[in-house]
Design an enzyme around this catalytic site. Sequence first.
Site, PDB file in Angstrom:
ATOM      1  N   GLU A  32       0.081   8.140  15.968  1.00 17.05           N
ATOM      2  CA  GLU A  32      -0.024   9.414  15.193  1.00 17.05           C
ATOM      3  C   GLU A  32       0.936  10.743  15.770  1.00 17.05           C
ATOM      4  O   GLU A  32       0.228  11.410  16.530  1.00 17.05           O
ATOM      5  CB  GLU A  32      -1.136   9.861  14.466  1.00 17.05           C
ATOM      6  CG  GLU A  32      -1.971   8.777  13.982  1.00 17.05           C
ATOM      7  CD  GLU A  32      -3.204   9.126  13.428  1.00 17.05           C
ATOM      8  OE1 GLU A  32      -3.498  10.369  13.264  1.00 17.05           O
ATOM      9  OE2 GLU A  32      -4.115   8.070  12.973  1.00 17.05           O
ATOM     10  N   MET A  97      -2.342   5.372   5.493  1.00 17.89           N
ATOM     11  CA  MET A  97      -3.301   6.022   5.536  1.00 17.89           C
ATOM     12  C   MET A  97      -3.406   7.143   4.375  1.00 17.89           C
ATOM     13  O   MET A  97      -2.956   8.182   4.610  1.00 17.89           O
ATOM     14  CB  MET A  97      -3.401   6.656   7.112  1.00 17.89           C
ATOM     15  CG  MET A  97      -3.472   5.860   8.029  1.00 17.89           C
ATOM     16  SD  MET A  97      -3.956   6.747   9.526  1.00 17.89           S
ATOM     17  CE  MET A  97      -1.993   6.853   9.973  1.00 17.89           C
ATOM     18  N   THR A  98      -3.772   6.708   3.267  1.00 15.42           N
ATOM     19  CA  THR A  98      -3.606   7.450   2.027  1.00 15.42           C
ATOM     20  C   THR A  98      -4.985   8.218   1.902  1.00 15.42           C
ATOM     21  O   THR A  98      -5.814   7.909   0.819  1.00 15.42           O
ATOM     22  CB  THR A  98      -3.426   6.539   0.834  1.00 15.42           C
ATOM     23  OG1 THR A  98      -4.074   5.323   0.938  1.00 15.42           O
ATOM     24  CG2 THR A  98      -1.953   6.246   0.519  1.00 15.42           C
ATOM     25  N   ASP A 100      -6.728  12.024   3.768  1.00 12.53           N
ATOM     26  CA  ASP A 100      -6.470  13.476   4.361  1.00 12.53           C
ATOM     27  C   ASP A 100      -5.198  14.236   4.013  1.00 12.53           C
ATOM     28  O   ASP A 100      -4.476  14.733   4.494  1.00 12.53           O
ATOM     29  CB  ASP A 100      -6.408  13.170   6.004  1.00 12.53           C
ATOM     30  CG  ASP A 100      -7.321  12.746   6.721  1.00 12.53           C
ATOM     31  OD1 ASP A 100      -8.384  13.257   6.167  1.00 12.53           O
ATOM     32  OD2 ASP A 100      -7.525  12.421   7.896  1.00 12.53           O
TER      33      ASP A 100
END
Length: 383
Positions: A32, A97-98, A100
């Site tokens: 990330e 990462m769907t 935040d």
Amino acid sequence: MAASASSRKNFIDSSLSMITKYGFDGLDIDWEYPSRRDTVYGSADIDNFTTLLKEFREAFDKKKLLLTAAVSSVREAASQSYNVTAISQYLDIVNIMTYDMHGSWDAVTGHNSPLFKGEGDEGAVAADLYTIEQALAYWIGAGCPPEKIAVGVPFYGRTFTLSNANVNGVRAAANGAGIAGPYTATNGFLGYNEFCNLLQTESWTQRYDQLAKVPYAFKDYNWVTYDDANSIALKVDYAKSLGIDKIMIWSIETDDFHGLCGYGNNPLLNAINLALDSSFTTNRPSSTSSPDATTSNSDSSSSSATSSSSSLPIPTPAASVTPATICKGGLYVPKPGDCTSFYMCVVKADGSYEPLEVKCSNGLHWDQTILACNYPSEVKCKA
């Protein structure tokens, strides 16, 4: 590490050693994020990440190991970090990462994981929206095969502190992180198990964004965006409509695994399993065709202030019904002759299904179009 051939080899070799020693199925790469945040190589990270995955793939194929990666979701971020077509050919699963998508870092409230554009998004350019719909449109359009995608689903909510307790809708002004949970102990973050307990024990006002297809709640200056079994089932069903058959969870320990909130053990995980079951045909959500697409339950008048519009009420074993008959109707089935109740089909240990009868909170009717309890004026039902 990824910028050096020798460092990549060392990382791959040491990973293989650990995986083999402990009998793992493969490795998930969670960088990330390439070319962003604390990078020192900038855009060179994009090709270095691809090269790393290519070399992992060559080593893993010899041992038939899985290679997956957790990746940024929305176009604005993902387009800076990945050669989507290139990395997709080396990965077995692409964990998008769907979640935040909004949080206490924003100056206004917003949904953690909206399915579609919601309240306050009027006039926004679709491609710029932070939604699951647009994230998947980007990844598939950029060259990632749907059959390799796993859609990320959050088992937690994000919390905000409102600037004005009386202005409490979506996109309301906020002053940073809100309440923390007793176990996760992080301001701005609440596990589902923590928040569903608060909803049982405290007086929260619950709302359902019929456009975004997710719930939110507020109490005094506290504002929480979260997912429940209903909204998660809709996310899975939407993914299936795109040819996606995999779900990634962050993170499993914040489900209600003790069943303390009255919906049985692991209600969120059960909702995913049920929705993935190909024997069910649920109402496929649509960002444009739903009869509720132009309506929002954002009224904060006293008449609706204590109503729950999306969280599942407490289910009880259904009496005098045949599971094989009831559960052919979908994940959630209206109760004939009773506008205020519905059946929730839950998988049992032996693989069969048990219909649980669920009664909506006082004053609400079951709405089969959005798979949630809703205000009677929004529901077409004749008892």
